[in-house]
Every structure is written in structure tokens, then in C-alpha cells.
Design a protein around this motif. Structure first.
Motif, PDB file in Angstrom:
ATOM      1  N   THR A 227      54.519  42.697  49.688  1.00 11.35           N
ATOM      2  CA  THR A 227      54.464  41.298  48.927  1.00 11.35           C
ATOM      3  C   THR A 227      54.709  40.395  49.738  1.00 11.35           C
ATOM      4  O   THR A 227      55.836  40.351  50.481  1.00 11.35           O
ATOM      5  N   ASP A 292      50.538  41.725  40.524  1.00 12.02           N
ATOM      6  CA  ASP A 292      50.383  42.299  39.000  1.00 12.02           C
ATOM      7  C   ASP A 292      49.043  42.265  38.629  1.00 12.02           C
ATOM      8  O   ASP A 292      48.803  43.235  37.566  1.00 12.02           O
ATOM      9  N   LYS A 293      48.421  41.248  38.915  1.00 14.76           N
ATOM     10  CA  LYS A 293      47.089  41.034  38.216  1.00 14.76           C
ATOM     11  C   LYS A 293      45.907  41.339  38.743  1.00 14.76           C
ATOM     12  O   LYS A 293      44.828  41.284  38.449  1.00 14.76           O
ATOM     13  N   LYS A 296      44.211  47.868  40.351  1.00 17.75           N
ATOM     14  CA  LYS A 296      45.156  48.924  40.765  1.00 17.75           C
ATOM     15  C   LYS A 296      44.848  49.414  42.282  1.00 17.75           C
ATOM     16  O   LYS A 296      46.036  49.449  42.960  1.00 17.75           O
ATOM     17  N   GLN A 299      46.578  46.463  44.568  1.00 17.13           N
ATOM     18  CA  GLN A 299      47.999  46.027  44.437  1.00 17.13           C
ATOM     19  C   GLN A 299      48.707  46.681  45.459  1.00 17.13           C
ATOM     20  O   GLN A 299      48.799  47.815  45.840  1.00 17.13           O
TER      21      GLN A 299
END
Length: 524
Positions: A227, A292-293, A296, A299
Motif C-alpha cells: 500500500t 480496493d477498486k 482481485k 490488489q
């Protein structure tokens, strides 16, 4: 306003409003037993140097001071007086000194051969009535921040309280042997490591890392969840909300979100608001292509975010930082939908008007929770990375965060001495440069065998050539001294030196058909 923001950062660095988590390290006195504490000693860990995650340093504690004057290690003359104990040691020094940073103390200790450094604070914590100090008290222990020159520091260092330091020095003054232990741990709960990078949209110190680590992130895949976070300054803390003219073009959203002027020119060039705008854009890119958007599979990886920030830094940089066409090309190269990002920036609250921006407010809140004061900063499993932020160091720390036996293949590249070696290893499918394992040994043997074949072939060719040259020399010698009857054979063009030629074909058979023998053939 720029000075105001920088002054605020400096205050935080001095520890007035922030503390660094100690969960990754521990300071203990093992010998003598009366100094042992089950919970260890309170301390601050330096933001520079290289800690031994998963390991420990337990060595003799050495204090070279005379116990009346502080040993600050702020000059080369102090360092020259040190006598190396001829065995591994941890050096104990005092905080303080004229124009002397934590980094400069630890650097001199490193040059003296110390395995680690413990600095004793020279100030009391306010409210501690049992502590006496010649200087004003402080509310909390300061952060051992990097002064900007600590990239060459390789040993770890801690700062301990004045009260604890005085106790330890009293035992050393009584000639007692003290063994100090510095240990580090990294939470390793499962087969996935969570890590984050604190940076800014204009972070020159992290540019190289962002370029080097993209391939590593791809190789880590779903084994790691990344992140990115961006440092944003709260304009309300600096009075920007009350008077927007007070902060000028450093802030957006009516003084809510601010950044210091990046080029120190308030009248031209980039502004703090420009940095905030690109910060929001990159947050939206992450949200849709790594957060988050994102799909998968994207991410926690965000390959397109890495591509964009690298391309933007390389092609837009300071010169075209706000050039919309350059930004569009960077997003196009990263395969990012520009309309989606623009919509995200608007829907989060935008940058105009007296309204909150949800994405920027989240960054402000997270920055306060983590007490972020220096960028770039990396957290791995919620523990801050110490030392320089490089591909080699961060990969090593990430790979230390896995539960035993769950490390991904790319962790075989951890521990490389340079980011270049890491890059080659990752591109080689997790095989360190120069081999590694059975496949590496096979490669080496194959290379040696191939070299032997080449050398053998070269030797054989040299032998053939030398033999031919030798035969040519022999032929030349024979041509000079071969028997006369061979030289006078029919069709021979050879001639014997010093024998007269009287014309061929005179029919004188007694002279061998064309040659007259000399009258006197005796040797003299």
C-alpha cells in the motif's frame, strides 16, 4: 508558510509530538544479573543504520569517558583517544555536543569498530522528579532521525533514558563487566507480508527505489500486499484554514491540505498545491489499479501504479509536473484509464472549495497514527524499516517477515549486496548472480568445460601451425644442402653455390650433361 511547515516538521523530529514504535527492537542488560529487567530497557531506535531483524547483538559495553565530563564523540580528537578493547563491543556515548547529530556520533563509533551504539540522553523527561539535568526537560524521548547523511551507517543504535544511563555508567565506573544485548524481531504471522511506502508525489529520495522495486513487487505477487501512502500536511495546524492568504498557493480545499513549496520559489515554478494535486491523482490510480477498486489479481500489487509513477517521474518530473499532455502520456503508457482517474479525483471531493477530500483526509489520519515525519519510510508488518530505502534492504526485510517455510521463490534474491544484484536475480527467475543451488553449480561446471574445450581447440590449432612452420623450415634447409645428384636431376631448377654454369645442352656427357666440374675441388 514554507518555513512554518518545515519548522513544524523539525519540532516533530525533536520528539515534541511523536514517538517511534519500539515493537521491533529490545534493549537488555544480560550481565550483571542485578541490571536485568524482564521487560527490557526503554529506548528509541535510530531511523538510520541496519538492524539485524531476527537476530541480536550481545557484546561487552564500553564507555571511554572519565565519568565527570560527558563522552559525546562529537570530534575526531575524542575518537582518537579511544582504545579498542580488541574484542567485539557496543559503545556507550552521551547525547549532546556542539553541532553534533546522532548520525555523526554513530559514524565515528562505526569507524572505531563498534558493533552497535547506545546513546545516553542528557535530558530528563518532564515530570520525572528523580532525574536531574543541566538542560531543560523534554516531554518525550526524541526520535533518532537521519540528518540526511546516514546512508553509509551500517551498525544499529539506540537512545536510552538519562536515568537508566546513569545507573549503567555507575556500574561501569565500578569496573564491572556489562554485557548489553540489542535484539530485533519482525512479526511473521503467516505466508503473506503486508508492507507500505510513505512517499510524496515529488520524492526524489525514493525515485530510484520506485524504479528498482517494480519487478520485485511483481515477483512477490500475492505473497505480499503493498500500500502506498502520501505525506500531506494539515493546514489547520498551521493556521491556513483561518486565513488562506497566510499560506498562499501551498494548500488546497480552503487551506485543508498543504505541502511546502518544492522549489522554494513562491512566485513561479511548482507550488505546494501542485504537489497535492498529483498526490490525489496517484492515490486514485492506486485505488483503481492496486487498491480496493482494482481487480482481485491486482490488489496489493498495483503494477500499473508502479509503471505510472516511474514514467511520470522520468518524463514529466519538475519541468512538466503539471503538463496535462505529459500526464496523459504517462497514464497511457501505464494502460490507465484517464477518465476513471479524473472521476475519482472529483468524487473524492476534488481540490476546490471549502470541502473535505476523503482520500486526502485518510492520509492525514494515517500519517498521524504512524507519526510519519521522514520520507521515504517503509513499514513491513507494521514495523518501520531502518536504514536506507533500497531494493536490496527492503526485499531482505520483507522476506524476514514470512512465517518459516512460506517464503516465495524471489526471497532467494534477499541478502544481495546491491540493488543491481537484486535486479539481476529477479530477472533470472530467483537465481542469484553467479549461480546458487544445483542449477548454479551445473552452470559453473558447464562454463568451465566449455572454456576447457575452447582452450584445447586453440592449443591444437597452435600445435598444427607450429608443426607446419617447422616443416617449412626443414624444407628450406634441405633445399640449401641436398646432394648434387638430386639437384641435377632432370627438371630440377636447383643450383649449387659456387659452381660455374657453362651452358646447358653442350653434349658433354662426362660433365653430367651440361656442367663442367671445377679443376680443383679440394677444401682449403
Amino acid at each position: 508558510m514554507t518555513r512554518l511547515l518545515l519548522a513544524g516538521v523539525a519540532a516533530v523530529l525533536m520528539g515534541v509530538a511523536a514517538e517511534v514504535s519500539q515493537t521491533s527492537s529490545r534493549l537488555q542488560i544480560q550481565i550483571p544479573t542485578e541490571l536485568f529487567r524482564p521487560a527490557g530497557y526503554a529506548h528509541q531506535e535510530a531511523l538510520f543504520g541496519i538492524p539485524h531483524y531476527g537476530g541480536a547483538i550481545a557484546q561487552r559495553l564500553v564507555y571511554p569517558g572519565n565519568y565527570t565530563d560527558p563522552y559525546t564523540l562529537c570530534s575526531d580528537s575524542e575518537a582518537d583517544k579511544f582504545v579498542n578493547p580488541a574484542q567485539p563491543f557496543i559503545l556507550l556515548v552521551d547525547r549532546g555536543g556542539q553541532d553534533c547529530t546522532f548520525v555523526s556520533k554513530v559514524r565515528r563509533a562505526q569507524h572505531l569498530g563498534a558493533a552497535g551504539v547506545i546513546i545516553v540522553d542528557d535530558r530528563c523527561i518532564c515530570g520525572d522528579g528523580a532525574c536531574a539535568s543541566a538542560v531543560a526537560c523534554q516531554p518525550v524521548e526524541p526520535i533518532m532521525a537521519d540528518d540526511g547523511s546516514g546512508a553509509d551507517i551500517t551498525i544499529p543504535s539506540f537512545l536510552m533514558t538519562k536515568m537508566d544511563g546513569n545507573i549503567i555508567k555507575s556500574h561501569l565506573q565500578a569496573n564491572q563487566f556489562i554485557q548489553a544485548e540489542m535484539t530485533w524481531s519482525l512479526p511473521a504471522p503467516d505466508d503473506r507480508v503486508e508492507w507500505s511506502l510513505w512517499t510524496s508525489a515529488q520524492d526524489s529520495a525514493a525515485t530510484a527505489f520506485k524504479a528498482e522495486f517494480r519487478d520485485v513487487v511483481t515477483a512477490l505477487g500475492t505473497h505480499a500486499y503493498f500500500t502506498p501512502h502520501y505525506i500531506v500536511y494539515d493546514g489547520e495546524e498551521y493556521g491556513c484554514r483561518d486565513d488562506t492568504n497566510h499560506c498562499g498557493n501551498l494548500c488546497t480545499n480552503a487551506g485543508r491540505y498543504c505541502n511546502p513549496d518544492p522549489d522554494f520559489d513562491r512566485d513561479s515554478g511548482l507550488s505546494g498545491a501542485d504537489i497535492i494535486q498529483e498526490t490525489l491523482r496517484q492515490k486514485c490510480i492506486w485505488l483503481h489499479y492496486g487498491g480496493d477498486k482494482a481487480s482481485k489479481g491486482e490488489q496489493g500489487i498495483g503494477e500499473r501504479w508502479w509503471t505510472y509513477v516511474q514514467t511520470f517521474s522520468k518524463k514529466c518530473g519538475m519541468g512538466k509536473f503539471v503538463d496535462s499532455s505529459c500526464i496523459s502520456r504517462a497514464m497511457s503508457e501505464a494502460k490507465i484509464n484517464e477518465k476513471t482517474i479524473n472521476k475519482c479525483m472529483d468524487e473524492s471531493g476534488g481540490l476546490q472549495g471549502d470541502i473535505d477530500n476523503t482520500l486526502l483526509s485518510e492520509e492525514l489520519k494515517e500519517k498521524a497514527n504512524k507519526s510519519i515525519v521522514v520520507i521515504p519510510t517503509v513499514y513491513v508488518n507494521n514495523v518501520v524499516e531502518r536504514g536506507g530505502i533500497t531494493a536490496a534492504s527492503v526485499l531482505t526485510t520483507i522476506c524476514s517477515g514470512y512465517a518459516g517455510g512460506t517464503e516465495p521463490k524471489v526471497c532467494s534474491c534477499a541478502g544481495q549486496g546491491s540493488s543491481t544484484a537484486v535486479k539481476l536475480c529477479v530477472r533470472n527467475g530467483g537465481k542469484p548472480p553467479g549461480g546458487g543451488g544445483a542449477s548454479g553449480a551445473s552452470t559453473i561446471l558447464g562454463s568451465v568445460f566449455a572454456a576447457m574445450l575452447v582452450m584445447g581447440a586453440a592449443g591444437f590449432l597452435y600445435y598444427r601451425k607450429s608443426q607446419e612452420a617447422m616443416r617449412d623450415q626443414v624444407r628450406g634447409i634441405l633445399a640449401e644442402y641436398m646432394p648434387l645428384d638430386d639437384m641435377d636431376a632432370p627438371g630440377s631448377n636447383a643450383r649449387v653455390p659456387f659452381i660455374s654454369h657453362h651452358g646447358a645442352g653442350n653434349g658433354n656427357a662426362g660433365n653430367g650433361g651440361g656442367y663442367a666440374a671445377p679443376k680443383d675441388t679440394r677444401l682449403v
